[in-house]
Design an enzyme around this catalytic site. Structure first.
Site, short mmCIF file in Angstrom:
data_model
loop_
_atom_site.label_atom_id
_atom_site.label_comp_id
_atom_site.label_asym_id
_atom_site.label_seq_id
_atom_site.Cartn_x
_atom_site.Cartn_y
_atom_site.Cartn_z
N GLU A 154 0.81 -1.22 0.00
CA GLU A 154 0.00 0.00 0.00
C GLU A 154 0.84 1.27 0.00
OE1 GLU A 154 -2.17 -1.24 3.53
OE2 GLU A 154 -3.89 -1.60 2.21
N GLN B 33 4.47 -4.22 2.34
CA GLN B 33 4.29 -5.65 2.53
C GLN B 33 4.53 -6.38 1.21
OE1 GLN B 33 0.31 -6.68 3.70
NE2 GLN B 33 -0.63 -5.36 2.20
O1 IFM Z 1 -5.95 -5.71 4.01
C1 IFM Z 1 -4.94 -5.26 4.83
C2 IFM Z 1 -3.85 -4.69 3.99
O2 IFM Z 1 -3.30 -5.65 3.14
C3 IFM Z 1 -2.75 -4.12 4.85
N1 IFM Z 1 -3.30 -3.10 5.70
C4 IFM Z 1 -4.35 -3.59 6.54
C5 IFM Z 1 -5.48 -4.20 5.75
C6 IFM Z 1 -6.55 -4.75 6.68
O3 IFM Z 1 -6.02 -5.79 7.45
#
Ligand code: IFM
Length: 875
Positions: free
Chosen positions: A546, A667
């Site tokens: 993200e 991630q």
């Molecule tokens: O869906 C996840 C995302 O991949 C990473 N941030 C948190 C979200 C909710 O758990």
């Protein structure tokens, strides 16, 4: 500070988690980790004595109960939908009055009277037991010992109960108890949301006694004070969900007497009724518009234990088969048996669930996995099968992410498929019922098919916020996470996985096919032919990482050709085409007509599935087109300067920089492909797209991205462990460990207190169940390709594979045992390591030798045999 508040520690045994000492700093974390729930609702493990102060965030949440509020942030009006914090049923405070002395203060773990405190979460039985020892004021050294056991009933999903035992040590007098239902609650569980509107409840009323008619009749009936039951009802402000709680409070073990003394209200508005003193065990009541309080004064002599049982029922107007929530709640507590009987039936319900979730892993990893399993089952239990709810990313354990549903179900359903397929199906039903909303969203965006929202709540519209707060800089920033359209592929993937594991063709050909085809259509319509590349391109998206949501210095959000998005889109298109051909003719015709599917569409899907662009640079898959042009981050410098750089995006933004400029991922993004697809299938997908992905190039991809990932999401360590377990075994354990301790050690720096990370918790279970075993439930049998880690080389999982309910898999370093129980009719075909197969007849178990490691890495070691000699009948 009392000794009870220093040196707080945790010890875990196979089935229990015990916290010794009271640690206000970590109390909110414990509240999350000691949450009790049953899939219908859950209650955080908060102290019953107080809800005041920064250490306490009591919360009760019913699955799928949302409300929408408008707030003003950064000068704009924004609307957010939240999972609503419901009235608190826990409050139960107490104080002592030693004979001949004035009443002491109300006792709480925050007060100076606390001598000892501890609490134990019992996973096997689903209870939380809190133990406290207090100084009894005015007793000259006497004490009050308190033990409180709590349950949220797993068999009767509307019921919860709390038994509190008081033992006087070295004094005689009275214990005064106030038990309440508190409707004066807000969504205050997440500090970052403090600027947002949080009052979701309105229209409170309270009363006593059973209610047989309408709420109005109930209100007329209230205030008699002759009952051991009080109730509270209210509704959510905009979604108009009516909520009712009823509480029955009884003294058992010894008779109690009502006291003639008045007690001051604990806050809120002035009492509406104050019942006359009277003998007997029924409490006095004090009702305000938002609180229904029951007061008991119980005589006690030194050495004696008295017991107060509070039994609670919770209903909402979303529940089926009720005439109304208030009647249902008061009726349910009236009928509820006493605490020992409730406890026994609650134990029974858990006893039925645990064998369906069999996972035995030795050592500390096994203890943590069981805790994860416990919380997954408390969020998504067999009761979930009757609800219209999705997978809340943070469980029913806190308010982070507002109880929204993300792609995290990708980490949850594959686990559930092999144990509770009816729950998986219900969760897919949640998505199916919101397919029209996803189609509308696609249409509004000028696309065909279904565009599932990145964050989903009650009705399936996009719930992602438009702005988010960077707590480091204090700035509200535009939030482009809604461009994570890959969530649709996750839904489609889950449809397929569920059907594979369960063999449920009626779902696959019915609702499942509609979802899959509409998601495929969305991708087909999103893909644009680029003649210069001679490839289809998908532009303007955000991938699972993200951090990157735009090109550096670009004013338009989104990136082009996120590799994960494109490869998974190709997979969806392939499956949709395959399925559209495999449908029974009558269903195929029906579906083509109802979806107005042009027979040429599947051809186009196929074309895109072969020719969508996957960018590369320097021999590795690029996370997105243009990734190669980004700068390298000086990771060492940032680590040295900030220590924990998991939220590098926030750090850089606070510095006036942007993470969009760097080759830095929050991630695993590209690596997620190795989580979704076994090596063989992934290589096949790339081959289909005209690329060669062998072990070597996949390892190079892993080696490239891991050092450029900050693991700012708990999912990241899990995915890293998953891919490393197959590619670089020696390095996998460090990530597996991080995924295991993510919540229990709160490694994301305070986020677990706001709710567990359900995806990561379920993901660790699936890591053992599917990654380490290489398990694939397919039409032609159970495929296994075990790759046990040295640290996790011996374990057992029981799985449900289609009609075989209890297939028993035992993994050892060199062998695997497959057991099929007797009542099954058909044998189970096991395919081991890609080529060798064995048949395990019902009532037998077979030990099979694992093929050599080299073979699993893609090379033929020329050895590795499935042993056919050790089949033996089960006793
Ligand atoms: O869906 C996840 C995302 O991949 C990473 N941030 C948190 C979200 C909710 O758990």
């Amino acid at each position: 500070m009392s000794t009870a508040r220093t040196g707080a520690s945790r010890t875990a045994h196979a089935w229990t988690w015990t916290y010794e000492g009271y640690d206000p700093e970590r109390e909110r974390l414990r509240e999350a980790l000691c949450t009790l729930g049953n899939g219908y609702f859950a209650t955080r493990g908060a102290a019953s004595e107080t809800s005041e102060g920064p250490s306490h965030r009591p919360g009760t949440y019913a699955a799928g109960c949302y409300n929408r509020l408008t707030s003003t942030v950064a000068g704009r009006r924004v609307e957010n939908e939240d999972m609503v914090n419901l009235p608190d049923w826990l409050p139960l405070r107490y104080r002592v009055r030693v004979e001949g002395a004035r009443p002491g203060p109300w006792l709480s773990p925050d007060g100076p009277e606390l001598i000892e405190h501890g609490q134990t979460l019992d996973l096997r039985h689903g209870t939380l037991t809190r133990r406290s020892l207090y100084r009894a004021a005015g007793s000259g050294g006497g004490r009050l010992r308190v033990e409180q056991r709590r349950l949220v009933h797993m068999g009767e999903p509307h019921l919860a109960a709390q038994r509190t035992s008081f033992t006087a040590e070295g004094w005689t007098g009275e214990v005064e108890v106030e038990a309440a239902l508190d409707g004066d609650v807000r969504n205050e569980g997440v500090e970052r949301y403090a600027d947002l509107a949080n009052q979701h409840l309105t229209g409170w009323s309270t009363g006593t006694g059973p209610v047989t008619g309408t709420a109005a009749a109930a209100a007329a009936d209230s205030g008699t004070g002759r009952s051991d039951t009080v109730w509270l009802c209210c509704r959510t402000l905009n979604s108009h969900v009516r909520i009712a709680l009823a509480a029955r409070t009884r003294v058992s073990g010894r008779g109690g007497t009502a006291s003639p003394r008045n007690t001051a209200p604990r806050g809120g508005t002035a009492p509406r009724t104050e019942t006359a003193p009277r003998p007997g065990t029924a409490p006095r009541t004090r009702l305000t518009d938002r609180r229904a309080v029951q007061i008991l004064t119980i005589p006690v002599t030194s050495g004696e234990t008295v017991v107060v049982d509070k039994t609670v029922a919770l209903y909402t107007s979303r529940d089926p088969a009720i005439s109304g929530p208030l009647t249902a709640a008061t009726e349910a507590v009236r009928r509820a048996p006493d605490f020992p009987a409730l406890l026994a039936s609650h134990h029974r319900a858990w006893r039925e669930i645990w064998p369906r979730a069999a996972l035995d892993v030795p050592g500390e990893a096994g203890v943590i996995l069981r805790l994860h399993l416990f919380h997954v089952l408390q969020t998504l239990s067999p009761h979930t099968a009757d609800l219209d709810v999705g997978v809340p990313a943070r469980g029913l354990h806190g308010e982070a992410y507002r109880g929204h549903v993300f792609w995290d179900e990708l980490f949850v359903l594959p686990y559930l498929n092999l144990h509770f397929p009816e729950v998986s199906r219900a969760l897919l039903g949640y998505r199916y019922r919101r397919l029209p909303a996803a189609c509308r969203a696609a249409r509004d965006a000028g696309r065909a098919g279904a565009m599932y929202p990145w964050q989903s709540g009650s009705d399936g519209r996009e719930e992602s916020q438009e702005f988010h707060l960077n707590p480091r800089s204090g700035r509200w920033l535009p939030d482009h996470s809604r461009l994570q359209h890959h969530v649709g592929s996750a839904v489609a993937y889950n449809v397929w996985q569920y059907a594979q594991a369960s063999g449920d063709t009626s779902f696959l050909y019915g609702e499942g096919a509609e979802i899959l085809i509409q998601v495929a259509r969305f991708w087909a319509d999103s893909a644009v032919w680029d003649p210069s590349l001679e490839r289809y391109r998908v532009r303007g998206v955000v991938g699972p990482d993200e951090y990157h949501d735009a090109y550096p210095d670009s004013t338009a959000p989104g990136l082009d050709d996120n590799a994960y998005t494109n490869v998974t889109a190709a997979w969806v298109l392939t499956r949709a085409r395959e399925l559209s051909r495999a449908l029974p003719p009558s269903r195929g015709q029906e579906l083509f007509e109802s979806l107005q599917l042009d027979p040429a569409e599947p051809e186009r899907w196929d074309d895109i599935a072969h020719r969508v662009h996957v960018p590369y640079h320097g021999g590795v898959i690029s996370q997105f087109e243009g990734y190669a042009d980004l700068g390298e981050l000086d990771w060492d410098r940032y680590r040295a300067r900030y220590g924990d750089i998991r939220r590098l995006d926030r750090i850089l933004e606070a510095e006036g920089d942007s993470v969009n400029r760097y080759k830095a991922s929050k991630q695993a993004d590209v690596l997620m492909l190795g989580h979704l697809f076994p090596p063989r299938e992934l290589a096949g997908l790339f081959r289909q797209l005209g690329h060669r992905l062998d072990d070597e190039s996949w390892r190079a991809t892993i080696d490239y991205y891991l050092p450029r990932t900050s693991h700012g999401s708990t999912l990241s360590a899990l995915v890293s462990a998953w891919v490393l377990a197959r590619a670089r075994r020696d390095e996998a354990w460090a990530y597996a460990e991080e995924a295991l301790v993510g919540d229990v050690a709160d490694i994301q720096g305070g986020t677990t207190a706001e709710g567990i990370h359900l995806g990561a918790m379920a993901g660790t279970l699936d890591f053992v169940q599917r990654c380490l075993t290489g398990l694939e439930a397919r039409d032609d049998g159970l495929w296994l390709d075990p790759a046990p880690l040295p640290q996790l080389s011996k374990f057992r999982v029981g799985v449900r594979y289609r009609d075989h309910w209890d297939v028993d898999l035992r993994i050892r370093a060199q062998r695997v045992r497959v057991g099929v129980p007797q009542p099954a009719e058909d044998p189970v075909r096991v395919v081991l390591g890609d080529s060798e197969s064995a048949v395990v007849p019902p009532g037998t178990a077979r030990w099979l030798d694992l093929p050599g490691r080299d073979r699993r890495a893609g090379r033929d070691p020329g050895g590795g045999r499935v042993s056919r000699v050790r089949a033996r009948r089960r006793r």
